[in-house]
Each structure stands twice: as C-alpha cells, then as structure tokens.
Write a protein that holds these residues in place. Structure first.
Motif, PDB file in Angstrom:
ATOM      1  N   MET A  38      19.020   5.576 -14.547  1.00 21.32           N
ATOM      2  CA  MET A  38      19.959   5.373 -13.575  1.00 21.32           C
ATOM      3  C   MET A  38      20.811   4.550 -13.900  1.00 21.32           C
ATOM      4  O   MET A  38      22.054   4.385 -13.686  1.00 21.32           O
ATOM      5  CB  MET A  38      19.494   5.082 -12.225  1.00 21.32           C
ATOM      6  CG  MET A  38      19.059   6.196 -11.331  1.00 21.32           C
ATOM      7  SD  MET A  38      18.830   6.076  -9.644  1.00 21.32           S
ATOM      8  CE  MET A  38      17.555   4.649  -9.698  1.00 21.32           C
ATOM      9  N   GLY A  39      20.175   3.302 -14.753  1.00 22.77           N
ATOM     10  CA  GLY A  39      20.899   2.207 -15.538  1.00 22.77           C
ATOM     11  C   GLY A  39      22.093   2.943 -16.450  1.00 22.77           C
ATOM     12  O   GLY A  39      23.106   2.247 -16.801  1.00 22.77           O
ATOM     13  N   CYS A  40      21.630   4.016 -17.070  1.00 23.34           N
ATOM     14  CA  CYS A  40      22.788   4.661 -17.916  1.00 23.34           C
ATOM     15  C   CYS A  40      23.918   5.234 -17.260  1.00 23.34           C
ATOM     16  O   CYS A  40      24.758   5.684 -17.947  1.00 23.34           O
ATOM     17  CB  CYS A  40      22.008   5.758 -19.052  1.00 23.34           C
ATOM     18  SG  CYS A  40      20.763   4.835 -20.175  1.00 23.34           S
ATOM     19  N   LEU A  41      23.544   5.451 -16.043  1.00 30.82           N
ATOM     20  CA  LEU A  41      24.523   6.285 -15.216  1.00 30.82           C
ATOM     21  C   LEU A  41      25.423   5.814 -14.281  1.00 30.82           C
ATOM     22  O   LEU A  41      26.693   6.233 -14.139  1.00 30.82           O
ATOM     23  CB  LEU A  41      23.884   7.606 -14.593  1.00 30.82           C
ATOM     24  CG  LEU A  41      23.211   8.171 -15.250  1.00 30.82           C
ATOM     25  CD1 LEU A  41      22.283   9.363 -14.467  1.00 30.82           C
ATOM     26  CD2 LEU A  41      24.005   9.223 -16.262  1.00 30.82           C
ATOM     27  N   MET A  42      24.797   4.621 -13.571  1.00 33.26           N
ATOM     28  CA  MET A  42      25.501   4.144 -12.420  1.00 33.26           C
ATOM     29  C   MET A  42      27.021   3.404 -12.961  1.00 33.26           C
ATOM     30  O   MET A  42      27.917   3.957 -12.119  1.00 33.26           O
ATOM     31  CB  MET A  42      24.739   2.724 -12.077  1.00 33.26           C
ATOM     32  CG  MET A  42      23.516   3.177 -11.494  1.00 33.26           C
ATOM     33  SD  MET A  42      23.611   4.231  -9.772  1.00 33.26           S
ATOM     34  CE  MET A  42      24.285   3.173  -8.766  1.00 33.26           C
ATOM     35  N   ILE A  98      28.149  13.954 -11.769  1.00 25.72           N
ATOM     36  CA  ILE A  98      27.150  13.202 -11.990  1.00 25.72           C
ATOM     37  C   ILE A  98      26.915  12.068 -10.999  1.00 25.72           C
ATOM     38  O   ILE A  98      25.870  11.355 -10.823  1.00 25.72           O
ATOM     39  CB  ILE A  98      27.539  12.495 -13.623  1.00 25.72           C
ATOM     40  CG1 ILE A  98      27.371  13.513 -14.628  1.00 25.72           C
ATOM     41  CG2 ILE A  98      26.449  11.347 -13.707  1.00 25.72           C
ATOM     42  CD1 ILE A  98      27.733  13.184 -15.927  1.00 25.72           C
ATOM     43  N   GLY A  99      28.039  11.409 -10.668  1.00 24.30           N
ATOM     44  CA  GLY A  99      28.061  10.446  -9.180  1.00 24.30           C
ATOM     45  C   GLY A  99      27.390  10.836  -8.299  1.00 24.30           C
ATOM     46  O   GLY A  99      26.611  10.234  -7.549  1.00 24.30           O
ATOM     47  N   PHE A 100      27.582  12.252  -7.840  1.00 24.09           N
ATOM     48  CA  PHE A 100      26.837  12.839  -6.684  1.00 24.09           C
ATOM     49  C   PHE A 100      25.318  12.939  -6.934  1.00 24.09           C
ATOM     50  O   PHE A 100      24.746  12.445  -5.975  1.00 24.09           O
ATOM     51  CB  PHE A 100      27.437  14.302  -6.439  1.00 24.09           C
ATOM     52  CG  PHE A 100      26.952  14.961  -5.227  1.00 24.09           C
ATOM     53  CD1 PHE A 100      27.606  14.965  -3.977  1.00 24.09           C
ATOM     54  CD2 PHE A 100      25.787  15.875  -5.414  1.00 24.09           C
ATOM     55  CE1 PHE A 100      27.250  15.569  -3.149  1.00 24.09           C
ATOM     56  CE2 PHE A 100      25.235  16.444  -4.093  1.00 24.09           C
ATOM     57  CZ  PHE A 100      25.989  16.435  -3.105  1.00 24.09           C
ATOM     58  N   VAL A 101      25.138  13.386  -7.983  1.00 18.73           N
ATOM     59  CA  VAL A 101      23.605  13.408  -8.243  1.00 18.73           C
ATOM     60  C   VAL A 101      22.972  12.042  -8.389  1.00 18.73           C
ATOM     61  O   VAL A 101      21.717  12.080  -7.696  1.00 18.73           O
ATOM     62  CB  VAL A 101      23.567  14.152  -9.516  1.00 18.73           C
ATOM     63  CG1 VAL A 101      22.060  14.022 -10.128  1.00 18.73           C
ATOM     64  CG2 VAL A 101      24.052  15.574  -9.657  1.00 18.73           C
ATOM     65  N   THR A 102      23.489  11.295  -9.070  1.00 18.08           N
ATOM     66  CA  THR A 102      23.075   9.990  -9.168  1.00 18.08           C
ATOM     67  C   THR A 102      22.781   9.121  -7.732  1.00 18.08           C
ATOM     68  O   THR A 102      21.936   8.610  -7.501  1.00 18.08           O
ATOM     69  CB  THR A 102      23.943   8.803  -9.712  1.00 18.08           C
ATOM     70  OG1 THR A 102      24.098   9.403 -11.301  1.00 18.08           O
ATOM     71  CG2 THR A 102      23.219   7.734 -10.129  1.00 18.08           C
ATOM     72  N   GLY A 103      23.776   9.481  -6.729  1.00 22.23           N
ATOM     73  CA  GLY A 103      23.759   8.962  -5.252  1.00 22.23           C
ATOM     74  C   GLY A 103      22.331   9.856  -4.648  1.00 22.23           C
ATOM     75  O   GLY A 103      21.723   9.084  -3.916  1.00 22.23           O
ATOM     76  N   LEU A 116      28.667  10.544  -0.611  1.00 24.54           N
ATOM     77  CA  LEU A 116      27.978  11.802  -0.124  1.00 24.54           C
ATOM     78  C   LEU A 116      26.712  12.401  -0.745  1.00 24.54           C
ATOM     79  O   LEU A 116      25.944  12.987  -0.118  1.00 24.54           O
ATOM     80  CB  LEU A 116      29.216  13.025  -0.418  1.00 24.54           C
ATOM     81  CG  LEU A 116      30.593  12.821   0.544  1.00 24.54           C
ATOM     82  CD1 LEU A 116      31.474  13.897   0.043  1.00 24.54           C
ATOM     83  CD2 LEU A 116      30.298  12.940   1.782  1.00 24.54           C
ATOM     84  N   GLY A 117      26.734  12.201  -1.919  1.00 25.40           N
ATOM     85  CA  GLY A 117      25.398  12.474  -2.705  1.00 25.40           C
ATOM     86  C   GLY A 117      24.271  11.909  -2.183  1.00 25.40           C
ATOM     87  O   GLY A 117      23.349  12.393  -1.993  1.00 25.40           O
ATOM     88  N   SER A 118      24.340  10.497  -1.812  1.00 26.38           N
ATOM     89  CA  SER A 118      23.500   9.686  -1.182  1.00 26.38           C
ATOM     90  C   SER A 118      23.028  10.224   0.502  1.00 26.38           C
ATOM     91  O   SER A 118      21.897  10.269   0.714  1.00 26.38           O
ATOM     92  CB  SER A 118      23.567   8.232  -1.116  1.00 26.38           C
ATOM     93  OG  SER A 118      24.755   8.080  -0.051  1.00 26.38           O
ATOM     94  N   SER A 141      37.500   8.286  -5.073  1.00 25.85           N
ATOM     95  CA  SER A 141      37.056   9.790  -5.260  1.00 25.85           C
ATOM     96  C   SER A 141      35.327   9.597  -5.714  1.00 25.85           C
ATOM     97  O   SER A 141      34.510  10.069  -5.057  1.00 25.85           O
ATOM     98  CB  SER A 141      37.878  10.599  -5.958  1.00 25.85           C
ATOM     99  OG  SER A 141      39.167  10.751  -5.242  1.00 25.85           O
ATOM    100  N   ALA A 142      35.487   8.686  -6.881  1.00 27.25           N
ATOM    101  CA  ALA A 142      33.965   8.572  -7.671  1.00 27.25           C
ATOM    102  C   ALA A 142      33.332   7.802  -6.674  1.00 27.25           C
ATOM    103  O   ALA A 142      32.028   8.329  -6.502  1.00 27.25           O
ATOM    104  CB  ALA A 142      34.379   7.677  -8.783  1.00 27.25           C
ATOM    105  N   THR A 143      33.685   6.964  -5.882  1.00 25.39           N
ATOM    106  CA  THR A 143      32.937   6.079  -4.992  1.00 25.39           C
ATOM    107  C   THR A 143      32.298   7.291  -3.542  1.00 25.39           C
ATOM    108  O   THR A 143      31.514   7.310  -3.480  1.00 25.39           O
ATOM    109  CB  THR A 143      33.372   5.111  -4.468  1.00 25.39           C
ATOM    110  OG1 THR A 143      33.690   4.093  -5.443  1.00 25.39           O
ATOM    111  CG2 THR A 143      32.816   4.212  -3.348  1.00 25.39           C
ATOM    112  N   LEU A 144      33.414   8.158  -3.163  1.00 21.30           N
ATOM    113  CA  LEU A 144      33.143   9.070  -2.052  1.00 21.30           C
ATOM    114  C   LEU A 144      31.995  10.041  -2.607  1.00 21.30           C
ATOM    115  O   LEU A 144      31.054  10.375  -1.713  1.00 21.30           O
ATOM    116  CB  LEU A 144      34.407   9.888  -1.971  1.00 21.30           C
ATOM    117  CG  LEU A 144      34.192  10.593  -0.694  1.00 21.30           C
ATOM    118  CD1 LEU A 144      33.704  10.157   0.617  1.00 21.30           C
ATOM    119  CD2 LEU A 144      35.605  11.607  -0.305  1.00 21.30           C
TER     120      LEU A 144
END
Length: 540
Positions: A408-412, A309-314, A441-443, A434-437
C-alpha cells in the motif's frame, strides 16, 4: 509578487504543471525547480509553512471519525437515541462523499484558496455545532454539515499541493502525507478515548477548532494563488444527479446486510436509483457547458488506470483496518483499548515505503515500478493474511501486515501523483476530487462486501460448530465485543474464534482477488515524464 509570478498555469495534456505552477510567498521562483543552480528544487520557508497547515487540515479530515467512534458509547449514554446511532457516522460519510467532486470543481472555477478556506470554515462550524448538540437528531444534522466541509478538506490539500509543487518534486512529500494518515489511524482511538474520559465527549468535536484556526491563519497569510472568476454557471443538474448517485451507492454499502437484507426492496430501490442517476449524470456531462466532472479527463489512460488502482487500494485498506483488529481481539486476545496500535506493523511499513517511493520518484522521475511492485506485494500480503488461523502468533500476523503495508505504501500517494500529472492544470481540482472519490467509494465497497462475506462465514461456522447456541449468539451481529465474548461458554468461545478465523480468511481471499485488478491496471500504466527539478537540484 507571488500572484504575478504564478499567473500562467496552463499545461500540456498529460504533462502536469510547467515548473512549479503557483507559489506561496516570496522567493517562489526557486520553489519550482525551474531554475538551475543552488536554488533549484528548494522550497522557500513560506511554502513549508503552507504545507504544515495543509497537513494539519488533512489530519482533521482523517482523524474525525476515529476520534468520534471511540466517543460514541458515551454520546449515546448522554443523548440517547441508540436506534439512530449508525446515522452519526453515515450522515458524515454521505455528506463527505457527495460533496467531494463539487469542492474540486468549485476550486477549478473560482480559485483554490477561497474555496479551500470555505470548506475549513464549514467543517469547523459543523464541529462546533456537533459539540453543542442536545439530542441525537441535532447531532446527526450537524454531523452532515461537518461532512459537507470535510469533503473539501482532502481535495483542497491534494489540489493545492498539485499547484504548489511540480510533479517531479511532489514525491518528497508523500512520506509526510503517509505519516499523517498513519498517525490518524494509530492515534485516533487513543486520542478519542483520552479526550472522552478526561474532558467529555463534546471535546471530541471541539478539539478541531484550535487546529482548524491555526490552519486557516497560516493559509490566509502565506498562501498566494491566482484569483479566478469563471464565466460559466455551476452545473446544478449534474451536481444533483451525482449527489443522488453517490448517496445511493453509499447507502447501499452501508445498509446492505446490516439494516436491510441485500435482496430487500429498499436495497433494490436504492441500486435502481443510483444506477439511473449515474447514467443520467454521465449523459448530462457530455452536454453541460461547465461539467462537474469533465469526462475528457478519463480519456487519459493513466488517469483512468489510477482511478481503478485508487478504488482497489481503498477497498483493501479499509477492509484490512476493519478486520485485523477484530481478529486480533477475538482470536489472539489483544486488548481493544490499544486497537490502533495493532495496526502499527502495516501502517509503519506503509509510511517507510511511501517515503522511499517518494524520494526515488523525485530523484529519477520514474514511477511505474511502484504501482506494479506495490500491487504484486499487496496481493501476496493479503494472501498471507488469509492464512491466519487460531494458532497464528501476533508476530506472524504482524509480519503479514507489514507485507500489505509495503504494497500500500507504493500505491497510496503515487496514484494521486500520476492522476494529477495526467490532466491539464485547469482540471487539477476535479482530478484530485475524482481520485479521492474513487478511493472513498472503494473503501465503502470494501467494508460492505468484505463485511458481508465475513458475517456470513462467521454465522455459518458458528451454526456448524456450536449448533443452535452458536446461531443464537451471532443472530444479531457476527462481531462480538469483548464483554459479550467473555460471557460465552468455553465451547462457544472456541467455536467463535474458529468462526472469526474462517471469516477473516474469506474476507482476505476476496481482498487478494480484488487486488489483482490493481496489478492488471498497473501493468498498462504509461510512464509520462514528471516535470520539475531533477537530481541536480537536489544535490545542490
């Protein structure tokens, strides 16, 4: 006193920290929300001071590229080296992405406070050196130093908040973090332009120094965390393999379709090197005594799903922030000077939604509804953005952006919260990094893939509508600045507006398809209770 109160940091797998974990300053016992009565759920003043310092540090990490981006034309005018311009940003991005996992692991091994302060000092050194650069080569090298420090800023902020605040209470601070993010995105270009015009481009870097010193002083005096000393040695081979793999990925996404064709030998070689390095890294992590990224954290279903989810959000967020201002400037005639303000509907909706989600999570301890609902709304919002054409009003596009912002506010921040709640306390740093990475990478992939699709579509439509002239106009770049657009003949300008509309349509359709992955992942999230004070503590 605080150190003795915060020594026992172990947590059950998937449960997050028991009570509050480590604390800042005196009176920390009540900060945990462990006790009952009127102290439960309240944070002592010292914790709030630390949180303010952490938000300043987070601002430094997010604001830098946006301020520097505005100053780049002036920098090139003074230092020269236009052919190396992209490396000013690329060097920083590469160093940040490659060092992010290492900072998280070092914090777990040797103590969060010292490692975090070291990353701030390194970032400030890089900022000072960048401001003193005498040529483009020096600036690129010093930006890499700055990026190495920046890799530890966001990770340190997230991991220390994970240490200080129990998961149940952590939702309260989501709005604060979302606010910093929105402020950086809106204010970055404005601040960068003002500083460059009135003080000179070097102050785009020097401005970090006073803010960083304030954050360092507050953290040094008020933050108290247990000191650690790991017996195991740093996994240098794992760190090297991961660095090579991440560097290759970022270079592929940065250079592909711009510096080099996607099918060129350079891009193919980088892909091969990156895949080989990452496969080798995964294999070595099963053998290393103290792995950089312990693979057992991915045994947690929630952690793995939050990484997706973090990758997709980025992917979605940075793609949107790249193409929305471009569309509004090229098609709707908006001013580039206030480009940050163009994103206000999306960022404002994201801020408000994040605050509401955080408060509901704190009061109820439940969170699964947010990634599910957020993913659905994000898919809908991206589909609406794909409907924009040359006749779409700024009000209508603003409404569409607000829908994406709600999603995005529900996910960030929920993704980081659940990721941290899914690991033991000893792995808080690597979980945060790892979550930040994955988001980083998603961005990178979002900007690269959506950018490639956009450029291809713009060039095709220009060739169709304006013939040889259209192809010539966009042969160097599919993204024209305001000056270049104003010089075009009326027919070519209208063709370009049609082309940009078609390009943004394709980019946001792709974004909507990718966002479906986030929805699929969210459906399978298992709601593990968040520890910490409940509504009684809040109400007291």
């Amino acid at each position: 006193m605080a150190d003795t109160q915060a020594v026992d940091m172990e947590a059950e797998p998937g449960a997050g920290p028991p009570g509050a974990g480590p604390t800042a300053g005196q009176g920390a016992g009540s900060a945990a929300g462990q006790g009952s009565g009127q102290d439960a759920g309240k944070q002592p003043k010292s914790v709030r001071v630390v949180l303010l310092a952490l938000m300043i540090t987070m601002m430094l990490a997010m604001l830098d590229n946006m301020i520097v981006g505005t100053a780049m034309p002036t920098i090139v005018g003074e230092l020269g080296g236009l052919e190396h311009l992209s490396w000013v940003v690329t060097a920083y991005t590469l160093a940040t992405a490659a060092s992010t996992p290492l900072w998280g692991k070092l914090g777990d091994m040797y103590g969060r406070k010292g490692v975090f302060m070291s990353s701030i000092v390194l970032f400030l050194i890089g900022s000072a050196l960048s401001g003193m650069a005498q040529d483009m080569g020096q600036l690129i090298a010093f930006r890499a130093v700055q990026g190495l420090g920046a890799g530890g800023l966001m990770v340190g902020v997230m991991a220390i908040i994970g240490d200080l605040i129990p998961p149940r209470e952590r939702g309260k601070y989501q709005g604060m973090m979302a606010g910093v993010m929105a402020l950086a995105m809106i204010g970055g270009p404005l601040v960068g332009g003002t500083i460059t015009d009135h003080w000179g481009w070097r102050w785009a870097f020097y401005i970090n120094l006073p803010l960083g010193v304030v954050a360092l002083a507050a953290i040094s005096v008020v933050l108290h965390l247990p000191k650690k000393r790991a017996q195991a040695r740093i996994d240098y081979l794992g760190a090297a393999l991961l660095t090579v793999g991440i560097t290759s990925i970022v270079l592929v996404t940065t250079w592909g379709g711009t510096e080099y064709a996607w099918t060129s030998a350079v891009i193919m070689e980088l892909i091969g090197i990156g895949v080989a390095a990452l496969v080798g890294f995964v294999f070595w992590q099963t053998k290393a005594a103290e792995p950089v990224v312990p693979l057992h954290i991915f045994r947690s279903r929630n952690f793995t799903l939050m990484s997706v989810i973090g990758f997709v959000t980025g992917f979605v967020m940075f793609g949107a922030t790249l193409f929305l201002p471009l569309y509004q400037q090229s098609v709707q005639g908006a001013s580039a000077t206030n480009s940050g303000l163009l994103l206000l509907p999306m960022l404002g909706a994201m801020l408000v939604t994040s605050m509401v989600a955080g408060r509901v999570t704190t009061n109820t301890g439940r969170y699964k509804v947010f990634p599910v609902f957020g993913s659905v709304v994000m898919v809908v919002g991206l589909y609406l953005l794909s409907l924009m054409d040359t006749g779409t009003s700024q009000f209508t596009s603003g409404v569409y952006m607000a829908v994406v912002g709600v999603g995005m506010g529900c996910l960030m921040q929920i993704t980081m919260l659940v990721a941290q709640n899914s690991v033991e306390m000893k792995d808080m740093g690597v979980a945060s990094s790892s979550a930040t990475l994955f988001r980083t990478l998603g961005s990178s992939f979002g900007v690269a893939v959506m950018g490639a699709l956009f450029n291809s579509r713009v060039q095709d439509v220009m060739a169709e509508r304006a013939g040889a002239l259209g192809a010539k106009v966009t042969e160097q770049s599919a993204q024209l600045d305001a000056a270049s657009l104003a010089k075009l003949p009326e027919a070519a300008r209208e063709a370009y507006q049609q082309a940009v509309s078609a390009g943004t349509h394709s980019a946001f359709v792709l974004g909507a398809v990718i966002a479906v992955l986030s929805l699929v992942a969210a459906v399978f999230v298992k709601e593990v209770p968040l520890k910490g004070a409940g509504p009684k503590g809040d109400a007291a």
